[in-house]
Design an enzyme around this catalytic site. Structure first.
Site, PDB file in Angstrom:
ATOM      1  N   TYR A 153       0.833  -1.218   0.000  1.00 25.20           N
ATOM      2  CA  TYR A 153       0.000   0.000   0.000  1.00 25.20           C
ATOM      3  C   TYR A 153       0.866   1.265   0.000  1.00 25.20           C
ATOM      4  O   TYR A 153       0.600   2.216  -0.742  1.00 25.20           O
ATOM      5  CB  TYR A 153      -0.893  -0.070   1.242  1.00 25.20           C
ATOM      6  CG  TYR A 153      -1.918   1.030   1.399  1.00 25.20           C
ATOM      7  CD1 TYR A 153      -3.128   0.991   0.704  1.00 25.20           C
ATOM      8  CD2 TYR A 153      -1.707   2.085   2.288  1.00 25.20           C
ATOM      9  CE1 TYR A 153      -4.085   1.982   0.890  1.00 25.20           C
ATOM     10  CE2 TYR A 153      -2.654   3.080   2.476  1.00 25.20           C
ATOM     11  CZ  TYR A 153      -3.846   3.016   1.770  1.00 25.20           C
ATOM     12  OH  TYR A 153      -4.791   3.997   1.955  1.00 25.20           O
ATOM     13  N   LYS A 157       0.825   4.070  -2.866  1.00 26.00           N
ATOM     14  CA  LYS A 157       0.405   5.441  -2.552  1.00 26.00           C
ATOM     15  C   LYS A 157       1.537   6.452  -2.829  1.00 26.00           C
ATOM     16  O   LYS A 157       1.257   7.596  -3.205  1.00 26.00           O
ATOM     17  CB  LYS A 157      -0.071   5.531  -1.098  1.00 26.00           C
ATOM     18  CG  LYS A 157      -1.417   4.835  -0.843  1.00 26.00           C
ATOM     19  CD  LYS A 157      -2.509   5.314  -1.771  1.00 26.00           C
ATOM     20  CE  LYS A 157      -3.914   5.060  -1.234  1.00 26.00           C
ATOM     21  NZ  LYS A 157      -4.969   5.447  -2.207  1.00 26.00           N
TER      22      LYS A 157
HETATM   23  P1  NAP Z   1     -13.475   2.040   1.713  1.00 26.37           P
HETATM   24  O1  NAP Z   1     -14.505   2.508   2.676  1.00 26.37           O
HETATM   25  O2  NAP Z   1     -13.021   0.628   1.737  1.00 26.37           O
HETATM   26  O3  NAP Z   1     -14.010   2.417   0.225  1.00 26.37           O
HETATM   27  C1  NAP Z   1     -13.269   2.091  -0.899  1.00 26.37           C
HETATM   28  C2  NAP Z   1     -14.237   1.859  -2.052  1.00 26.37           C
HETATM   29  O4  NAP Z   1     -13.466   1.541  -3.223  1.00 26.37           O
HETATM   30  C3  NAP Z   1     -15.180   0.691  -1.799  1.00 26.37           C
HETATM   31  O5  NAP Z   1     -16.512   1.029  -2.139  1.00 26.37           O
HETATM   32  C4  NAP Z   1     -14.621  -0.384  -2.721  1.00 26.37           C
HETATM   33  O6  NAP Z   1     -15.599  -1.283  -3.193  1.00 26.37           O
HETATM   34  C5  NAP Z   1     -14.093   0.437  -3.870  1.00 26.37           C
HETATM   35  N1  NAP Z   1     -13.148  -0.336  -4.668  1.00 26.37           N
HETATM   36  C6  NAP Z   1     -12.190  -1.176  -4.237  1.00 26.37           C
HETATM   37  N2  NAP Z   1     -11.551  -1.734  -5.267  1.00 26.37           N
HETATM   38  C7  NAP Z   1     -12.129  -1.236  -6.391  1.00 26.37           C
HETATM   39  C8  NAP Z   1     -11.916  -1.454  -7.772  1.00 26.37           C
HETATM   40  N3  NAP Z   1     -10.973  -2.316  -8.225  1.00 26.37           N
HETATM   41  N4  NAP Z   1     -12.699  -0.778  -8.653  1.00 26.37           N
HETATM   42  C9  NAP Z   1     -13.658   0.066  -8.227  1.00 26.37           C
HETATM   43  N5  NAP Z   1     -13.915   0.307  -6.918  1.00 26.37           N
HETATM   44  C10 NAP Z   1     -13.160  -0.357  -6.013  1.00 26.37           C
HETATM   45  O7  NAP Z   1     -12.150   2.911   1.821  1.00 26.37           O
HETATM   46  P2  NAP Z   1     -11.911   4.454   2.216  1.00 26.37           P
HETATM   47  O8  NAP Z   1     -11.306   4.462   3.541  1.00 26.37           O
HETATM   48  O9  NAP Z   1     -13.103   5.267   1.917  1.00 26.37           O
HETATM   49  O10 NAP Z   1     -10.738   4.781   1.175  1.00 26.37           O
HETATM   50  C11 NAP Z   1     -10.917   5.587   0.016  1.00 26.37           C
HETATM   51  C12 NAP Z   1      -9.546   5.981  -0.503  1.00 26.37           C
HETATM   52  O11 NAP Z   1      -8.869   6.746   0.508  1.00 26.37           O
HETATM   53  C13 NAP Z   1      -8.641   4.799  -0.824  1.00 26.37           C
HETATM   54  O12 NAP Z   1      -7.845   5.072  -1.953  1.00 26.37           O
HETATM   55  C14 NAP Z   1      -7.775   4.700   0.413  1.00 26.37           C
HETATM   56  O13 NAP Z   1      -6.555   4.051   0.153  1.00 26.37           O
HETATM   57  C15 NAP Z   1      -7.607   6.164   0.749  1.00 26.37           C
HETATM   58  N6  NAP Z   1      -7.201   6.438   2.125  1.00 26.37           N
HETATM   59  C16 NAP Z   1      -7.973   6.043   3.164  1.00 26.37           C
HETATM   60  C17 NAP Z   1      -7.554   6.327   4.467  1.00 26.37           C
HETATM   61  C18 NAP Z   1      -8.354   5.945   5.686  1.00 26.37           C
HETATM   62  O14 NAP Z   1      -7.848   6.124   6.798  1.00 26.37           O
HETATM   63  N7  NAP Z   1      -9.554   5.445   5.554  1.00 26.37           N
HETATM   64  C19 NAP Z   1      -6.347   6.987   4.671  1.00 26.37           C
HETATM   65  C20 NAP Z   1      -5.572   7.351   3.581  1.00 26.37           C
HETATM   66  C21 NAP Z   1      -6.020   7.085   2.310  1.00 26.37           C
HETATM   67  P3  NAP Z   1     -15.739  -2.739  -2.479  1.00 26.37           P
HETATM   68  O15 NAP Z   1     -16.022  -2.467  -1.035  1.00 26.37           O
HETATM   69  O16 NAP Z   1     -16.833  -3.390  -3.217  1.00 26.37           O
HETATM   70  O17 NAP Z   1     -14.403  -3.412  -2.643  1.00 26.37           O
END
Ligand code: NAP
Length: 245
Positions: A153, A157
């Protein structure tokens, strides 16, 4: 302040829940027409129905070249153009180096890095012809600092930062801006999967002493999507409560 992206057409990937849904919501609230894209068709349809108005629900795996090109085409046909594209879809497959499989590495790098690259390529092609547009890529503070258990990851990133800067340089003269956001610890399904003691330890290390909410990341994305950031490209905004500044 309202209407910061009034009448603009936007695509948000991974918009079925979490940060992506918060981004789609704030773009809608500020007047954009939004295509919500996600792997999970039922979830994205429900999210779009909840938002109402000028929204489109599209099912797509962001690692699939044809599917990404198709959703960009469909959004452009439906909305008459594309002004904002947010590459947000993401997954984690955390494990120490001793336990991580090559498949865990490939899967994470594919979704984040290949997925973002495909989105940048497809969206920027439309935007450069139109002479304007804003692309926002969701990186992570994990890509700045490197988190143990996240070699896949963190690599992906960090790669998104390099991709953002290189692509920004290619298309700046065409009126297309490309920036990235690095969220810290944000309360979503992704971080709910963390062991509670690890979450608490990470939260305690944040100068603001709390995890962030998805809407607080969405605010930074709205800024980068809007004309408020008209002289910014290739920038990386940290949204981490002061963590790793
Ligand atoms: P999340 O709640 O798991 O949401 C991610 C979404 O992306 C889910 O709806 C997932 O669908 C979808 N997804 C996964 N693989 C995919 C694919 N191949 N094609 C299309 N859609 C796909 O995660 P989040 O925390 O909101 O994260 C959103 C972004 O922010 C990500 O890039 C993550 O790395 C980044 N981020 C998050 C955090 C944090 O603390 N939460 C921190 C830094 C960065 P499914 O559930 O069906 O797989």
């Amino acid at each position: 302040m309202s209407g910061l992206v009034e009448g603009k057409a936007a695509i948000v990937t991974g918009a079925g829940q979490g940060i992506g849904l918060a981004i789609a919501t704030v773009l809608r609230e500020h007047g954009a027409k939004v295509a919500l894209v996600d792997l999970d068709g039922d979830r994205v349809k429900q999210a779009a129905a909840d938002l109402g108005g000028d929204v489109l629900a599209l099912t797509c795996d962001v690692t699939d070249e044809q599917a990404v090109d198709r959703v960009v085409r469909e959004a452009v046909e439906e909305f008459g153009g594309l002004d904002v594209h947010v590459n947000n879809a993401g997954i984690t497959r955390d494990a120490s180096l001793r336990k991580m499989s090559a498949d865990d590495f490939d899967e994470v790098v594919n979704v984040h890095l290949r997925g973002t690259w495909l989105g940048v390529r497809a969206a920027s092609a439309v935007m450069r012809d139109a002479g304007h547009g804003s692309i926002v890529n969701i990186s992570s503070l994990s890509g700045k600092s490197g988190n143990p258990g996240q070699t896949n990851y963190s690599a992906a990133k960090a790669g998104i930062v390099g991709l953002t800067k290189a692509a920004a340089k290619e298309v700046a003269h065409k009126g297309v801006r490309i920036n990235a956001v690095q969220p810290g610890l944000i309360r979503t399904a992704m971080t709910e999967a963390m062991p509670p003691d690890v979450f608490a330890e990470r939260e305690a290390a944040i100068p603001m002493k709390r995890a962030g909410e998805p809407a607080e990341v969405a605010g930074a994305v709205l800024f980068l999507a809007s004309e408020l950031s008209s002289y910014m490209t290739g920038a990386v905004l940290e949204v981490g409560g002061g963590r790793l500044m």
